[in-house]
Write a protein that holds these residues in place. Sequence first.
Motif, mmCIF file in Angstrom:
data_model
loop_
_atom_site.group_PDB
_atom_site.id
_atom_site.type_symbol
_atom_site.label_atom_id
_atom_site.label_comp_id
_atom_site.label_asym_id
_atom_site.label_seq_id
_atom_site.Cartn_x
_atom_site.Cartn_y
_atom_site.Cartn_z
ATOM 1 N N ASP A 1 24.928 -52.696 -15.313
ATOM 2 C CA ASP A 1 26.132 -53.085 -14.945
ATOM 3 C C ASP A 1 26.433 -54.715 -15.883
ATOM 4 O O ASP A 1 25.600 -55.601 -15.407
ATOM 5 N N SER B 1 23.339 -51.874 -4.786
ATOM 6 C CA SER B 1 24.360 -51.379 -6.037
ATOM 7 C C SER B 1 24.679 -52.544 -6.803
ATOM 8 O O SER B 1 24.207 -53.841 -6.168
ATOM 9 N N GLY B 2 25.471 -52.955 -8.112
ATOM 10 C CA GLY B 2 25.813 -54.166 -8.355
ATOM 11 C C GLY B 2 25.778 -55.116 -8.093
ATOM 12 O O GLY B 2 26.274 -56.413 -7.324
ATOM 13 N N TRP C 1 22.709 -50.434 -10.763
ATOM 14 C CA TRP C 1 22.502 -51.309 -11.253
ATOM 15 C C TRP C 1 22.392 -51.313 -12.748
ATOM 16 O O TRP C 1 22.549 -52.806 -13.589
#
Length: 852
Positions: free
Chosen positions: A303, A273-274, A300
């Motif tokens: 993102d 995830s970011g 991400w």
Amino acid sequence: MLLLSKVILIVLFTRAEKPICQPYGEKELPQFSKEGDINIGAIFSIHRNPVVLNTTYVSPGQTTCESVDPKELQSSQTMIFAIEEINNSSDILPDVTLGYKIYDSCRTISLSIKASLVLMNGQEQGFLSDQSCIQPSTVHAIIGQSSSTPTIGIAATVGPFGMPVISHFATCACLSNRKEFPTFFRTIPSDYYQSRALAKLVKHFGWTWVGAIRTDNDYGNNGMATFVQAAQQEGICIEYSEAIYRTLPREKFLKVAEIIKESSSKVIVAFTSGTDLVLLVKELLIQNVTGLQWVGSEAWIIDRYLATKANYKILGGAVGLAIPNVEIPGLKEFILNARPSDTPGNSGFNEFWESIFSCSLTGENRCTGMEALKGMNNQYTDVSDMGILYNVYKAVYAVAHSLHHLFTCKNGQGPFQNKTCANKNKTEPWQVLHYLKEVNFTTWNGEKFYFDDNGDPAARYSLVNWKRNMEGITAFQVIGLYDALLPDAPRFVMNKVRAVWAGDRDEVPKSVCSESCLPGTRKAIVKGKPICCFDCIPCAEGEFSNATDSLECFKCPLDYRSNEQRNQCVLKTIEFLSFDELMGILLLSISISGAFLTMIIAIILFRYKHTPIVRANNSELSFLLLFSLTLCFLCSLTFIGQPSQWSCMLRHTAFGITFVLCISCVLGKTIVVLMAFRATLPGNNIMKWFGPTQQRLSVLAFTLIQVLICVLWLTISPPFPHKNIKYYKEKIILECDVGSAVGFYAVLGYIGFLSAMCFVLAFLARKLPDNFNEAKFITFSMLIFCAVWITFIPAYISSPGKFTVAVEIFAILASSFGLLFCIFMPKCYIILLKPQKNTKKHLMGKVPSKSL
């Protein structure tokens, strides 16, 4: 105390006429809500950070949320926008109003499960009345969550009760397990497809040696596990695989940064995830670990919170898969027109409003009410990428279409027991679930949407590339499309745009453990290292490989050899003694010259056949001998040219028979000389037993024996053409195999036997008194004959290829010329140059004997 009891009784009796509906357990207010005929629930992570207050050893404390996530606010507004659009439409659910209840989970599993229980919680009956509450007891579907791990908790919690859950951003492949999550659906493709698409993407750009970073949760672990499996199938090796998570201590991120810094791979696949990746990028910035090619998952790769100017130094040129961007008409205006509210259950926008405009809705520095989001530049107002929002939009419409089919059902055609339809006044979630499985509709932009048997949509991704625009801001450039429905691998459709790679380079970087083995070599695995680390071994002689990274070398066919590069087979040079080459022409000339010379001598002898020197030496056998010598010269021609079945049989049999005929004539002449001198002795009448008839019969008998040997040889195992590929590796020798070795040696042995017998008899007759004793010349000819064939044997064995045939022809010609010159040249010399000696008187004259 009595007064308090009276007050309670008064209150209870005054409310007894109206049922009181109260939820089981705690009452949680939604962030956004609106009552409708049918309600749809939702759980979003509207806040980023959970904070636990008043924790003790007895109580875990109360969890509150901080830091509003503007992107999750966008998702909430998109859901409201879709519901309002459906309520205003006459094409779908025309007589039904949809409501919504949107809860916040603050990115935690516990709050996600708690929110799902609240959404599913029924209203208990009023305890002072037997009447029931009028409103339906539950929402009919839940949309959310925005990540896999909380969604797993939600789906596992509500699944046993038949409540459908539709996620717009939970991609874990584990959620496709229908046994564990029978009511789960999603509008984003499963990580099973994303992981395999990432593996094909890495393979597409030729990267076989990569590092792997994942988030330490269900999303990252399951996604990376599928990627590793797919990468192995594509021949990609993982140098390292490390897990990170936002709550881990800094030492863990430092360790991962050090591993990346010391690795030899130039490509990193990040299934994170970011929020987790930004912490790792921070450490890489400190250590200045740049120039690496990052490959990202959809979590991400687009993102914007991660794509800052500072982070671009690390992640610049990254490529990855993203949900295709779709612009939803009217959504941007709806998002910008959102306003805060003081109504309970609709306060989800208030905190964000106060933070963005630095005012208060309740205390001092009150908001004026004139604030506007238009013209603001932040994450909430940025709707340039609506890919995830479009998934929320489709999730709402999927529920709406399933409800539409439910409400338009006609009894007798229904899907339930006895072909009945659902009770429209008391719709149950499990009934909505049934119709949700069969949803198949076309969106306003022409996209056909449906769920497969696992509740997944068709997998389509945009291939995104990080690059700087003219203002120096990170832009997400779409450079291609991946569609799992395309029939041919790798299912990438690339756009004609220039991509930017790590370090702002124009060329695709290389990341291999070992350079590819070129054609002509094969891969040899290095013990103790991954299969991507190998040595390139050149193919051996007679072997080839015509493909890059060939695992083995292949043997060339028997008639072929490998070229110098060992990357293909070429036809071997075929070698045989031909009429076109110098050696063949020379031997042909000598053979014809010998035959021509023999015929000239025959003509001379025939011209002077009545002279004493011709008549004295058995002219009949002389002419037969000349005829056989002519055949001997000519039979050497059968040894020149490409061997065939007939030429192989002819050359050996012709050679054997003609030479036996020749030796038989010489033997006959030798015997005649001996018999002639024996016959001069008083009382010896031996010549009558060896007259012309017996001479002819002896020659015929000796020759027929050889003919019989040849016939047996040709019948049992005749000579045949043979490709000799053992002597030379680079060429083929066309030769005649003798077939039966016994037959071949019998032919030669018989010739040798006759030659030896002729030599012995001629040697015995060499000192017989005569001015022209032919036995002397026969002895010389037999000496030459035997010397030639004795030296022929080692020369024949040691000569390679066509030189073997040349040696054999040379032996035939040399022995033929030896017989011709030794026996007939003295006669021609006397006939042509010394005619005075060609008299009977001279031939019968006594001369002293001389030893040889």
